[in-house]
Design a protein around this motif. Structure first.
Motif, mmCIF file in Angstrom:
data_model
loop_
_atom_site.group_PDB
_atom_site.id
_atom_site.type_symbol
_atom_site.label_atom_id
_atom_site.label_comp_id
_atom_site.label_asym_id
_atom_site.label_seq_id
_atom_site.Cartn_x
_atom_site.Cartn_y
_atom_site.Cartn_z
ATOM 1 N N LYS A 259 4.629 6.019 2.883
ATOM 2 C CA LYS A 259 4.516 7.193 3.758
ATOM 3 C C LYS A 259 5.171 6.939 5.110
ATOM 4 C CE LYS A 259 0.200 8.959 1.746
ATOM 5 N NZ LYS A 259 -1.247 9.225 2.005
ATOM 6 N N GLU A 260 4.940 5.763 5.669
ATOM 7 C CA GLU A 260 5.489 5.444 6.986
ATOM 8 C C GLU A 260 7.017 5.378 6.970
ATOM 9 O OE1 GLU A 260 2.074 2.809 9.187
ATOM 10 O OE2 GLU A 260 3.182 1.856 7.569
ATOM 11 N N GLN A 261 7.604 5.142 5.798
ATOM 12 C CA GLN A 261 9.064 5.098 5.684
ATOM 13 C C GLN A 261 9.631 6.411 5.144
ATOM 14 O OE1 GLN A 261 10.409 1.018 4.125
ATOM 15 N NE2 GLN A 261 8.202 0.970 3.724
ATOM 16 N N GLN A 262 8.719 7.417 4.996
ATOM 17 C CA GLN A 262 9.101 8.756 4.528
ATOM 18 C C GLN A 262 9.811 8.688 3.169
ATOM 19 O OE1 GLN A 262 11.014 11.170 7.543
ATOM 20 N NE2 GLN A 262 9.782 10.280 9.180
ATOM 21 N N LEU A 263 9.275 7.853 2.296
ATOM 22 C CA LEU A 263 9.819 7.716 0.942
ATOM 23 C C LEU A 263 9.093 8.662 -0.002
ATOM 24 C CD1 LEU A 263 9.995 3.813 0.743
ATOM 25 C CD2 LEU A 263 11.887 5.383 1.155
ATOM 26 N N SER A 264 9.698 8.897 -1.141
ATOM 27 C CA SER A 264 9.053 9.713 -2.158
ATOM 28 C C SER A 264 7.774 9.033 -2.622
ATOM 29 C CB SER A 264 9.988 9.896 -3.355
ATOM 30 O OG SER A 264 9.290 10.471 -4.449
ATOM 31 N N LEU A 265 6.723 9.822 -2.799
ATOM 32 C CA LEU A 265 5.448 9.262 -3.248
ATOM 33 C C LEU A 265 5.284 9.377 -4.758
ATOM 34 C CD1 LEU A 265 3.066 10.504 -0.407
ATOM 35 C CD2 LEU A 265 4.388 8.393 -0.549
ATOM 36 N N SER A 266 6.362 9.712 -5.444
ATOM 37 C CA SER A 266 6.321 9.787 -6.905
ATOM 38 C C SER A 266 6.140 8.387 -7.478
ATOM 39 C CB SER A 266 7.612 10.393 -7.441
ATOM 40 O OG SER A 266 7.657 10.275 -8.853
ATOM 41 N N PRO A 267 5.118 8.151 -8.302
ATOM 42 C CA PRO A 267 4.881 6.811 -8.855
ATOM 43 C C PRO A 267 6.082 6.242 -9.598
ATOM 44 C CG PRO A 267 3.003 8.240 -9.269
ATOM 45 C CD PRO A 267 4.092 9.114 -8.732
ATOM 46 N N THR A 268 6.873 7.100 -10.237
ATOM 47 C CA THR A 268 8.023 6.602 -10.994
ATOM 48 C C THR A 268 9.123 6.047 -10.093
ATOM 49 O OG1 THR A 268 8.986 8.828 -11.019
ATOM 50 C CG2 THR A 268 7.599 8.206 -12.883
ATOM 51 N N LYS A 269 9.126 6.457 -8.806
ATOM 52 C CA LYS A 269 10.177 6.026 -7.889
ATOM 53 C C LYS A 269 9.777 4.847 -7.011
ATOM 54 C CE LYS A 269 12.564 10.472 -7.637
ATOM 55 N NZ LYS A 269 13.094 11.531 -6.738
ATOM 56 N N THR B 266 0.823 -1.207 0.000
ATOM 57 C CA THR B 266 0.000 0.000 0.000
ATOM 58 C C THR B 266 0.863 1.265 0.000
ATOM 59 O OG1 THR B 266 -0.127 0.094 2.411
ATOM 60 C CG2 THR B 266 -1.779 -1.237 1.275
ATOM 61 N N LEU B 267 0.241 2.367 -0.398
ATOM 62 C CA LEU B 267 0.934 3.653 -0.402
ATOM 63 C C LEU B 267 1.278 4.084 1.025
ATOM 64 C CD1 LEU B 267 1.856 5.790 -2.454
ATOM 65 C CD2 LEU B 267 -0.310 6.978 -2.056
ATOM 66 N N ARG B 268 0.499 3.629 1.988
ATOM 67 C CA ARG B 268 0.767 3.977 3.388
ATOM 68 C C ARG B 268 2.137 3.467 3.824
ATOM 69 N NH1 ARG B 268 -2.855 2.140 8.666
ATOM 70 N NH2 ARG B 268 -1.539 3.154 10.234
ATOM 71 N N MET B 269 2.565 2.337 3.270
ATOM 72 C CA MET B 269 3.879 1.795 3.616
ATOM 73 C C MET B 269 4.991 2.753 3.207
ATOM 74 S SD MET B 269 3.460 -2.215 2.562
ATOM 75 C CE MET B 269 2.307 -3.293 3.405
ATOM 76 N N ARG C 21 2.843 -1.650 -10.634
ATOM 77 C CA ARG C 21 2.289 -1.629 -9.282
ATOM 78 C C ARG C 21 3.372 -1.207 -8.284
ATOM 79 N NH1 ARG C 21 -2.409 -4.820 -9.443
ATOM 80 N NH2 ARG C 21 -3.366 -4.364 -11.466
ATOM 81 N N LEU C 22 2.956 -0.916 -7.050
ATOM 82 C CA LEU C 22 3.924 -0.543 -6.022
ATOM 83 C C LEU C 22 4.941 -1.665 -5.831
ATOM 84 C CD1 LEU C 22 1.528 1.064 -3.392
ATOM 85 C CD2 LEU C 22 3.134 2.255 -4.888
ATOM 86 N N MET C 23 6.209 -1.304 -5.659
ATOM 87 C CA MET C 23 7.270 -2.292 -5.538
ATOM 88 C C MET C 23 7.068 -3.179 -4.302
ATOM 89 S SD MET C 23 10.753 -0.345 -6.737
ATOM 90 C CE MET C 23 10.659 0.960 -5.507
ATOM 91 N N CYS C 24 7.303 -4.460 -4.473
ATOM 92 C CA CYS C 24 7.148 -5.411 -3.369
ATOM 93 C C CYS C 24 8.096 -5.092 -2.218
ATOM 94 C CB CYS C 24 7.391 -6.834 -3.867
ATOM 95 S SG CYS C 24 6.144 -7.425 -5.041
ATOM 96 N N CYS C 25 9.279 -4.522 -2.521
ATOM 97 C CA CYS C 25 10.277 -4.268 -1.481
ATOM 98 C C CYS C 25 9.847 -3.166 -0.511
ATOM 99 C CB CYS C 25 11.625 -3.931 -2.109
ATOM 100 S SG CYS C 25 11.602 -2.515 -3.232
ATOM 101 N N LEU C 26 8.751 -2.456 -0.797
ATOM 102 C CA LEU C 26 8.265 -1.438 0.142
ATOM 103 C C LEU C 26 7.818 -2.074 1.463
ATOM 104 C CD1 LEU C 26 6.150 0.930 -2.149
ATOM 105 C CD2 LEU C 26 8.437 1.331 -1.238
ATOM 106 N N MET C 27 7.512 -3.371 1.427
ATOM 107 C CA MET C 27 7.024 -4.017 2.657
ATOM 108 C C MET C 27 8.146 -4.663 3.460
ATOM 109 S SD MET C 27 5.187 -7.409 1.104
ATOM 110 C CE MET C 27 6.088 -8.540 0.026
ATOM 111 N N TYR C 28 9.368 -4.713 2.934
ATOM 112 C CA TYR C 28 10.434 -5.450 3.608
ATOM 113 C C TYR C 28 10.835 -4.825 4.950
ATOM 114 C CZ TYR C 28 11.073 -7.806 -0.896
ATOM 115 O OH TYR C 28 10.894 -8.521 -2.049
ATOM 116 N N GLU C 29 10.864 -3.495 5.019
ATOM 117 C CA GLU C 29 11.354 -2.818 6.222
ATOM 118 C C GLU C 29 10.274 -2.042 6.970
ATOM 119 O OE1 GLU C 29 14.596 -0.368 4.976
ATOM 120 O OE2 GLU C 29 15.891 -2.050 4.487
#
Length: 225
Positions: free
Chosen positions: A183-193, A178-181, A200-208
């Protein structure tokens, strides 16, 4: 209950089988197993208690034998059939002007079935296409629509990190991202990044994200004195 193993087939398709004859198998071994109508060939992915938990309450097919040299030679022949089937299917899709994109072809080991995997934005009426393919290959034909994440797994490639896709290497199951993941890691919310090759959102967003959530509880909230 006999030993239970998990077998992976082409395109990361997985299924659990029982080994009633106690055939000596190790992870990575090629095996012949019972299919819906006939036999199929796959690779032993997992065994042990975790796989046994998956098998509870299910009616399992059986492992027939460990693959022989003759079986592996037939597998190579099947790969040539898959290549021919891929080209033929693309030609029929274009001829019938169907709005679908062929992703892959999987030929059952005994050639009693050929499965065509495709992506499409909407539901596609492919009944006439099935008739064309059945007439050309004289076997049972199945067309299966898959999602964009499954497409990336089947095709493979490299992510922005420079490493092979997680879904094509070690990631066994897709989990919601989810996009909330981000936000919680203070990452850029740019879809290209934060989007993968599948869009779709990168699977690695949930790793940490669990670590960030745990550590955030130790710090004062933003804006507090």
């Amino acid at each position: 209950m006999s030993e239970v193993i998990e077998v992976v087939f082409k395109g990361e398709r997985k299924e659990v089988f029982q080994n009633p004859s106690s055939i000596a198998l190790q992870m990575g071994d090629q095996v012949i197993v019972q299919a819906e109508r006939g036999e199929d060939l796959g690779k032993v992915l997992q065994r042990g208690e975790f796989v046994s938990c998956k098998a509870r309450g299910r009616n399992l097919r059986q492992v027939v034998r460990k693959a022989t040299e003759e079986d592996m030679a037939k597998l190579l022949d099947n790969q040539r059939v898959e290549e021919d089937a891929f080209r033929a299917c693309e030609e029929r899709i274009a001829a019938r002007e169907l709005k679908m994109r062929l992703v892959g072809v999987e030929c059952q080991f005994d050639r009693n079935k050929i499965t065509f995997y495709f992506t499409a934005d909407k539901r596609v009426d492919f009944r006439e296409l099935v008739k064309d393919l059945a007439a050309a290959f004289k076997t049972r034909i199945e067309l299966r629509q898959i999602g964009v994440r499954d497409e990336a797994r089947r095709i493979g490639g490299y992510g922005t990190c420079g490493k092979p896709y997680c879904c094509d290497t070690f990631l066994k199951e897709f989990e919601p991202v989810t996009l909330r993941m981000a936000k919680e890691q203070q990452l850029s919310l740019s879809p290209t990044k934060i989007s993968g090759a599948c869009g779709r959102l990168m699977c690695c967003l949930m790793y940490e994200v669990d670590f960030y959530r745990r550590e955030a509880r130790k710090f004062p909230k933003v804006g507090s004195k």
